[in-house]
Every structure is written in C-alpha cells, then in structure tokens.
Design an enzyme around this catalytic site. Structure first.
Site, PDB file in Angstrom:
ATOM      1  N   ASP A  65       0.914  -1.141   0.000  1.00 15.74           N
ATOM      2  CA  ASP A  65       0.000   0.000   0.000  1.00 15.74           C
ATOM      3  C   ASP A  65       0.948   1.184   0.000  1.00 15.74           C
ATOM      4  O   ASP A  65       1.540   1.519   1.034  1.00 15.74           O
ATOM      5  CB  ASP A  65      -0.877   0.022   1.256  1.00 15.74           C
ATOM      6  CG  ASP A  65      -1.869   1.173   1.208  1.00 15.74           C
ATOM      7  OD1 ASP A  65      -1.468   2.264   0.769  1.00 15.74           O
ATOM      8  OD2 ASP A  65      -3.032   0.985   1.598  1.00 15.74           O
ATOM      9  N   HIS A  66       1.125   1.807  -1.153  1.00 13.18           N
ATOM     10  CA  HIS A  66       2.256   2.738  -1.248  1.00 13.18           C
ATOM     11  C   HIS A  66       2.105   3.952  -0.318  1.00 13.18           C
ATOM     12  O   HIS A  66       3.080   4.626  -0.034  1.00 13.18           O
ATOM     13  CB  HIS A  66       2.519   3.154  -2.698  1.00 13.18           C
ATOM     14  CG  HIS A  66       1.615   4.219  -3.237  1.00 13.18           C
ATOM     15  ND1 HIS A  66       0.362   3.954  -3.706  1.00 13.18           N
ATOM     16  CD2 HIS A  66       1.793   5.552  -3.377  1.00 13.18           C
ATOM     17  CE1 HIS A  66      -0.191   5.083  -4.111  1.00 13.18           C
ATOM     18  NE2 HIS A  66       0.640   6.077  -3.927  1.00 13.18           N
TER      19      HIS A  66
ATOM     20  N   HIS B 136      -5.665   2.957   0.910  1.00 11.10           N
ATOM     21  CA  HIS B 136      -4.945   4.127   1.417  1.00 11.10           C
ATOM     22  C   HIS B 136      -5.712   4.827   2.548  1.00 11.10           C
ATOM     23  O   HIS B 136      -5.148   5.164   3.583  1.00 11.10           O
ATOM     24  CB  HIS B 136      -4.697   5.141   0.298  1.00 11.10           C
ATOM     25  CG  HIS B 136      -4.074   4.554  -0.932  1.00 11.10           C
ATOM     26  ND1 HIS B 136      -3.181   3.515  -0.888  1.00 11.10           N
ATOM     27  CD2 HIS B 136      -4.207   4.851  -2.239  1.00 11.10           C
ATOM     28  CE1 HIS B 136      -2.794   3.216  -2.117  1.00 11.10           C
ATOM     29  NE2 HIS B 136      -3.414   4.010  -2.958  1.00 11.10           N
TER      30      HIS B 136
END
Ligand code: BG6
Length: 499
Positions: free
Chosen positions: A191-192, A254
């Site tokens: 999950d950047h 996010h």
C-alpha cells in the site's frame, strides 16, 4: 544512524543482502514511473547491495540492451535525482530481460535458468525478490510457477501490488493461493501510502512526542477529517477503474490505512507484528456505517486548474451510463474506549479542486472563552493538520491575540514544513518500500488480516449501494464533491475544513 552521507532521508540500519529482484510487468507503467526510478535513487544513495541483479519479465519481445535503454529513459524522465551515467552503469551491469507470459513451461525455465546464471556470476546467495506488478488475473500462474521452483538456498520474498482482490472472497482466495507456496513473512503486500514519509511521520508525531498522546482521544478531540483529494481523472485506466471505483481504489486501502495509523494504540515496539497488530484492532473496531453515513459521487464536466475536462462518463472506455463512483465521503466510528462517539469524516475523489491529502484532528472548543470582544467566529477550535501531500508538513491552528487595543483573537498557524526543516529531498514511497522488502522488514506492508478487515467493510458498503441508483453525475469536475458530502457534516453541526 546511517554512516552513508548520501543516505539522507532513508535511515539504513543494515545493508540488504545480495539478491536478484525479478519484476513481473516490466513493460508496464508502474515499472517505468515508480519502480525503476526508485531503484535508481537507492543506487545513487548506495543503499543497494553491490551484488544486486534486476530481471525484467514481460510478454513483449525485447533484448537485454533494449530493456536497459528503456529503463534508462524511464529513470531520466521520472527519477527525482539527477541522472549519473556511472550510477546507471553500475545498476545496469546486472540487468536482464525475459519475454514470457508464463503460460508456457518454456518461459518459466528460461527465467529460472537466467536467474541461476546471474546468481553464479554475482554470487547472490540464492536470494530472490519477486515483484508482481502485473494485473491480478496473471497472479495465479506466476505464483504457482514460482512456488514450484522455490529453492532452499537463500531467502525468497514476494511483493504484491494492489489491488489485492476485488472483495473479501477474492482477497481470501488470493491469500490462500499465496500461502500454498509462501509464508506470511515472505509476502509483502504494497500500500504505497505507507511508504510516504508524512504517513510514517504520523507515528513519529504521536509516539515520539509526549504532548499529543494524553489528548489523543474522545475527551479532547471533537472529530477527525481525512481527505484524499486528487485533481487528476482516471488517466486512461478505465478498464480497471470502472470495476474498482473510488471505494476500491482509495477507500479500501490508502484511506483506511491513514485512519488506522491515526487511531491506533501505541504499539509496544516498531516491529512489523506489533504495529500491524494495533492497526488491525482499529480496522476491526470500525462500525459499519449506515446508508445515510456514506455518500458517493461521480464527476461531470468542469474546470480543473483552469482547464476544461470531460465528465467521467465521457472518458475513453467508460460506459455512457456508468454507475461507478469517483468520489466517496463517509462518517465512520471506531468503537473502542479511546474513540467512542468521535466521528471520523473521510472523503476521497478524482477531479476535485486540487490535489491534497490531509489528516485534520479537530479538538474540542475551549470550555469557557473569557474574551467578551471576541466573536465566536474568530475563536475557532484548535486543529492539528497533517499535510500528507503536497506541501508536506504539520500545522497547528491556535488562537492568538491580534496586536493592538482590545482583545481580538484570530486563528494563526504554527507550521512545520519538511522543505524548511530538513535539507534533504523527500524520498519517494517506493524507495522506502523496495528497500524494506530487500531488508525483509514488513512493518510498512499490509498483513492478510488487515486486508480482510478492509474488504469486510467495503463489501457491506457496496452491498447497500446495490439498492439505489444515485443521479450521476452529481458534482462538477474541479469542485469538492457532491452537495450531499457537505450535508453529511452539516447534519452534525460541522463542516469540512475550509480550503
Ligand atoms: C493509486 C490509485 O493507488 O493511488 C490511483 O490506484 C491514485 O488511482 C494513486 O491516483 C494516488 O497516489 P498518490 O501517491 O499520487 O497520492
């Protein structure tokens, strides 16, 4: 602390072991825009092992030289560091390419023979990181092929890009498939947002400072607002976005991760398990919102940053009667002792007025303002605003006396800006995440149980949506979403933070 002067911004506790990084989806956008520039930036800072090989895998026919040239251009176009030929030559020396879609036994062997060969040449100790930057339908074939050939020599890690499933059932199915061949501590689900400096700074802010934690609860906090606003549209990704919508694209991952980091209890230490144990508790405690507490929207035509842009339904590849949402706002409650009855208002959307990701902690009003001359309007409650992006930093809104006669109070801001406080540039999220995966540190990666909880919530929201068809489009591009999003807070006597 690191002894490498170039390693600013990424603290290197130890050097990653030698290894081969195999990127599936090497001809894709992610590899060009994020992965290769991140690897280059790590190389610039000498954070990679000197014994490090990169193998690109994709369906397109390409030579090793052609691949290297393509990757070099990607770094020159998308990298954050100035291009240096000597650094590039070092990285490109052990860079190879394999054309296969893995559906044929031949392709699989080609890849393994090549990686073995590189291992022999560069003494990589059998260590492998496989990066799945391919669309999910390609996962099963690749994972099975890798699993069958897993060797006992060295370690193996698997990085899995989002989307991790489409709902709870498909995510669990994918986890089961991965677990047939890989242990949980070998799986790194990206999950950047967790790789963003400012997101990690939420942990530093909360747990490295004594002053916030005592007031970080329902007694002092009136509510929390989390905004993930984008001014861009779907950027030619209709095939994916039509199926995903804002709820799967941003909310499920996010947004819920930002909420979890904001609401979690202090972990006993910063190991992957402790941090993720606390996050999953928050995700489990999120109360399923009723239909009136969730708003969805879809953009119509409008103007973004002075430019006229088409409606979502006019985007290439989008159905002219599409019911996909490009905006979601919701009121969520975390049902535990710390947060009971404290609303978390969240919103996210495409084609909003501007790009902004913020977490705003709004404190309760002062119980008794003794200043007669001050109008209630000027005495706004304190807000701690975490600017995740852009203009990364933290700002505290406080009331201050306006100089001069009388006692007039205005809201002013105490600001900490990354750009001003640290002389280093901000590392890209992918630099941190790739480095952590090479080091075997899964703290900033999502665990299977977190993903399950995230989907459980999304599935119930989506199920409730099946019953009605909102009149889309319901907000103009370049605005802050549909009017019902404002109503969500107005009903509670609150409003979204002013922009
Ligand atoms: C991705 C979404 O996960 O995050 C995209 O799929 C979105 O739709 C992107 O644009 C936003 O990332 P960032 O880092 O630009 O905020």
């Amino acid at each position: 602390m690191t002894e490498n002067p170039l390693a600013e911004g990424l603290s290197l506790r130890r050097t990653p072991d030698p290894c081969a990084l195999v990127i599936f989806g090497a001809s894709g956008d992610l590899t060009h825009k994020k992965l290769m520039p991140a690897l280059y930036s790590l190389a610039v800072r000498r954070l990679l092992s000197p014994r490090f090989a990169i193998v690109g895998v994709a369906r397109t026919e390409e030579t090793d030289d052609g691949f290297r040239e393509d990757m070099k251009q990607a770094v020159q176009r998308h990298g954050r560091d100035e291009f240096r030929q000597d650094v590039w030559d070092g990285l490109a020396a052990a860079m190879r390419y394999v054309a296969t879609d893995f559906s044929d036994e031949g392709g699989e062997s080609k890849l393994h023979d090549l990686v073995d060969e590189l291992d022999g040449e560069h003494d990589l100790g059998g260590n492998r990181v496989y990066y799945l930057a391919v669309p999910p339908p390609a996962f099963p074939t690749i994972v099975e092929a890798l699993g069958k050939r897993k060797s006992d020599q060295g370690w193996t890690r698997l990085i899995v890009e989002k989307p991790f499933g489409h709902d709870l059932a498909s995510a669990q199915h994918l986890t089961a498939l991965l677990r047939e061949h890989f242990a949980e501590n070998e799986i790194f689900r990206i999950d950047h947002y967790l790789g963003k400096e400012t997101v990690q700074n939420m942990l530093a802010l909360r747990f490295a400072n004594g002053i916030f934690e005592p007031i970080w609860n329902r007694q002092f906090i009136d509510h929390v607002q989390i905004t993930v606003a984008e001014s861009i549209g779907i950027e030619g990704r209709a095939g994916y976005y039509e199926q995903a919508g804002a709820i799967r694209d941003i909310f499920q991952n996010h947004l819920l991760q930002l909420l979890a980091l904001t609401a979690m209890e202090p972990p006993i230490d910063f190991t992957a398990e402790s941090v993720r144990n606390e996050k999953v508790k928050v995700l489990k405690s999120i109360h399923t919102p009723g239909p009136r507490s969730v708003v969805r929207g879809q953009y119509g035509r409008g103007f973004v940053e002075g430019e006229e842009v088409p409606a979502y339904r006019e985007e290439q590849g989008v159905a002219s009667d599409s019911m996909t949402e490009t905006f979601v706002a919701a009121k969520l409650y975390v049902d535990n002792w710390r947060w009971a009855d404290t609303p978390f208002y969240v919103r996210m959307g495409k084609r909003l007025a501007r790009r902004e990701t913020t977490i705003a902690i709004q404190f309760k009003r002062a119980p008794h303002p003794p200043f007669a001359e001050t109008s209630a309007d000027e005495l706004r409650p304190n807000v701690l605003l975490v600017h995740v992006q852009p203009d990364e930093g933290v700002s505290l809104a406080i009331g201050a006396k306006v100089p001069g006669q009388g006692m007039t109070i205005r809201t002013v801001h105490m600001d900490f800006l990354y750009g001003g406080a640290f002389r280093t540039g901000m590392p890209e999220a992918y630099e941190r995440l790739i480095l952590d995966a090479l080091l075997g540190d899964a703290t900033l990666f999502t665990r299977a149980d977190e993903i399950d909880e995230q989907w459980l919530l999304v599935d119930t929201i989506v199920a409730a949506w099946q019953r009605d068809r909102p009149a889309f489009p319901n907000y103009a591009a370049g605005t802050w979403g549909p009017p019902s999003s404002d109503d969500l807070l107005r009903r509670d006597g609150r409003s979204w933070r002013r922009h």
